[in-house]
Design an enzyme around this catalytic site. Structure first.
Site, PDB file in Angstrom:
ATOM      1  N   ASN A  11       5.272  -3.416   1.660  1.00 45.17           N
ATOM      2  CA  ASN A  11       6.296  -4.522   1.736  1.00 45.17           C
ATOM      3  C   ASN A  11       6.091  -5.296   0.454  1.00 45.17           C
ATOM      4  OD1 ASN A  11       7.967  -6.805   2.149  1.00 45.17           O
ATOM      5  ND2 ASN A  11       6.552  -7.329   4.149  1.00 45.17           N
ATOM      6  N   TRP A  12       6.914  -5.164  -0.567  1.00 48.94           N
ATOM      7  CA  TRP A  12       6.442  -5.887  -1.865  1.00 48.94           C
ATOM      8  C   TRP A  12       6.631  -7.302  -1.561  1.00 48.94           C
ATOM      9  CZ3 TRP A  12       9.147  -2.612  -6.023  1.00 48.94           C
ATOM     10  CH2 TRP A  12       8.508  -1.070  -6.315  1.00 48.94           C
ATOM     11  N   LYS A  13       7.301  -7.800  -0.622  1.00 51.67           N
ATOM     12  CA  LYS A  13       7.707  -9.239  -0.416  1.00 51.67           C
ATOM     13  C   LYS A  13       8.623  -9.829  -1.561  1.00 51.67           C
ATOM     14  CE  LYS A  13       3.903  -9.627   2.797  1.00 51.67           C
ATOM     15  NZ  LYS A  13       2.940 -10.406   3.591  1.00 51.67           N
ATOM     16  N   HIS A  99       9.626  -9.569  10.316  1.00 55.50           N
ATOM     17  CA  HIS A  99       8.375  -9.887   9.718  1.00 55.50           C
ATOM     18  C   HIS A  99       8.164 -11.657  10.166  1.00 55.50           C
ATOM     19  CE1 HIS A  99       5.176 -10.633   6.942  1.00 55.50           C
ATOM     20  NE2 HIS A  99       5.094  -9.233   6.724  1.00 55.50           N
ATOM     21  N   GLU A 101       6.924 -13.517   8.590  1.00 57.12           N
ATOM     22  CA  GLU A 101       7.447 -14.641   7.358  1.00 57.12           C
ATOM     23  C   GLU A 101       8.892 -14.967   7.532  1.00 57.12           C
ATOM     24  OE1 GLU A 101       5.877 -12.388   3.996  1.00 57.12           O
ATOM     25  OE2 GLU A 101       3.961 -12.814   4.751  1.00 57.12           O
ATOM     26  N   GLU A 169       1.428  -6.735  13.339  1.00 56.62           N
ATOM     27  CA  GLU A 169       0.676  -7.551  12.120  1.00 56.62           C
ATOM     28  C   GLU A 169       0.329  -8.866  12.628  1.00 56.62           C
ATOM     29  OE1 GLU A 169       2.349  -5.958   8.002  1.00 56.62           O
ATOM     30  OE2 GLU A 169       3.451  -7.716   8.620  1.00 56.62           O
ATOM     31  N   GLY A 175      -2.431 -11.508   4.409  1.00 57.48           N
ATOM     32  CA  GLY A 175      -2.927 -11.999   3.241  1.00 57.48           C
ATOM     33  C   GLY A 175      -4.067 -12.896   3.193  1.00 57.48           C
ATOM     34  N   SER A 213      -3.767  -7.323   5.605  1.00 55.24           N
ATOM     35  CA  SER A 213      -5.082  -7.191   4.694  1.00 55.24           C
ATOM     36  C   SER A 213      -5.499  -5.569   4.633  1.00 55.24           C
ATOM     37  CB  SER A 213      -6.101  -8.123   5.117  1.00 55.24           C
ATOM     38  OG  SER A 213      -5.677  -9.420   4.982  1.00 55.24           O
ATOM     39  N   GLY A 234       1.079  -5.056   2.275  1.00 59.21           N
ATOM     40  CA  GLY A 234       1.696  -6.230   1.383  1.00 59.21           C
ATOM     41  C   GLY A 234       1.027  -6.117   0.040  1.00 59.21           C
ATOM     42  N   GLY A 235       0.020  -6.855  -0.147  1.00 59.70           N
ATOM     43  CA  GLY A 235      -0.570  -7.046  -1.510  1.00 59.70           C
ATOM     44  C   GLY A 235      -0.951  -5.903  -2.388  1.00 59.70           C
TER      45      GLY A 235
HETATM   46  P1  13P Z   1      -1.013  -8.055   3.204  1.00 56.92           P
HETATM   47  O1  13P Z   1      -1.143  -6.723   3.285  1.00 56.92           O
HETATM   48  O2  13P Z   1      -0.901  -8.580   1.813  1.00 56.92           O
HETATM   49  O3  13P Z   1      -2.310  -8.728   4.196  1.00 56.92           O
HETATM   50  O4  13P Z   1       0.194  -8.294   3.824  1.00 56.92           O
HETATM   51  C1  13P Z   1       0.707  -7.788   5.297  1.00 56.92           C
HETATM   52  C2  13P Z   1       2.043  -7.816   5.455  1.00 56.92           C
HETATM   53  O5  13P Z   1       2.591  -8.724   5.891  1.00 56.92           O
HETATM   54  C3  13P Z   1       2.648  -6.626   5.175  1.00 56.92           C
HETATM   55  O6  13P Z   1       4.081  -6.566   5.866  1.00 56.92           O
END
Ligand code: 13P
Length: 251
Positions: A11-13, A99, A101, A169, A175, A213, A234-235
């Site tokens: 997920n590149w966000k 998600h 977010e 999640e 994050g 994470s 994510g990251g």
């Molecule tokens: P991180 O891997 O950056 O913690 O993000 C997880 C996430 O929200 C994937 O959708």
């Protein structure tokens, strides 16, 4: 026990411009093609403007493409929204929905997520439905109740293992560098599968991803945890070496 092939989803966000996205996706597509048989499916979910160029760049590879959200409607007067039909047109096979977010920043409720999932599945997309508790909810002993309600409220009628993936999640692990322990993850994924079994006929075949994470250093242990069928990253999905290392940690 049902065979569930691992899904490693990035997920590149809201990260990356065209050149970055093309470089990252092409790198991963090349690795996948060169690797031959691997123990995982790999998916990237870039921001909307990058879907078409990235989709074209990876079209001849096994790397799958997904959106990070979609509307519950197929077309019409909905300024700023992107329909599941448009995702399909861009080459997507998946869409991340609900998600945390989106739930936090855009007030998305379970009912909204459910409507989006229904529309996405109707267009032939696999809906990756995200669930997870906040730190306060976990500390109050409400994690199971919160996640159970999200699962029950976000899945459309008739969903099955071919049309839905669940991503657990925990909000406090996203994050932050904090990861749930394998024991906590196993307990929650087992609980989610039991909840799924109440509403789906093939709950034992549904892939349940862990997100929060996930890094090369913790991926092998998490991916070997009971009822963990992949990762939503994510990251670490923004770096080809890290994301690839998470994939190859799958056995
Ligand atoms: P991180 O891997 O950056 O913690 O993000 C997880 C996430 O929200 C994937 O959708």
């Amino acid at each position: 026990m049902a065979e569930r092939r691992k899904l490693i989803a990035g997920n590149w966000k809201m990260n990356g411009l065209k050149a970055d996205g093309l470089e990252l996706a092409s790198d991963l597509a090349g690795r996948l093609k060169g690797a031959g048989a691997v123990a995982f499916d790999m998916l990237v979910c870039p921001p909307f403007p990058l879907l078409f160029p990235v989709g074209e760049a990876i079209a001849d590879s096994p790397l799958a493409l997904g959106g990070q959200d979609c509307a519950a409607k197929l077309s019409g007067a909905h300024t700023g929204d992107i329909s599941p039909q448009m995702l399909k047109d861009a080459g997507c096979g998946f869409v991340i929905l609900g998600h945390s977010e989106r739930r936090q920043d855009h007030g998305e409720t379970d009912a909204v997520v459910k409507a989006k999932a229904e529309a996405a599945i109707g267009q032939g997309l696999v809906a990756i439905v995200c669930v997870g508790e906040t730190e306060a909810q976990r500390e109050a002993g409400q994690a199971d109740a919160v996640v159970g309600a999200q699962v029950a409220g976000s899945l459309p009628a008739g969903a099955n293992a071919a049309t839905v993936v669940i991503a657990y999640e925990p909000v406090w692990a996203i994050g932050t560098g904090k990861t749930a322990t394998p024991a906590d993850v196993a307990a929650m994924h087992g609980f989610i599968r039991a909840e799924l079994a109440k509403v789906l006929g093939d709950a034992d075949k549904v892939r349940i991803l862990y997100g929060g994470s996930v890094k090369p250093g913790n991926a092998a242990e998490l991916m070997a945890t009971a009822d963990v069928d992949g990762a939503l990253v994510g990251g670490a999905s923004l770096k080809a070496d890290d994301f690839w290392a998470i994939g190859t940690s799958c056995r």
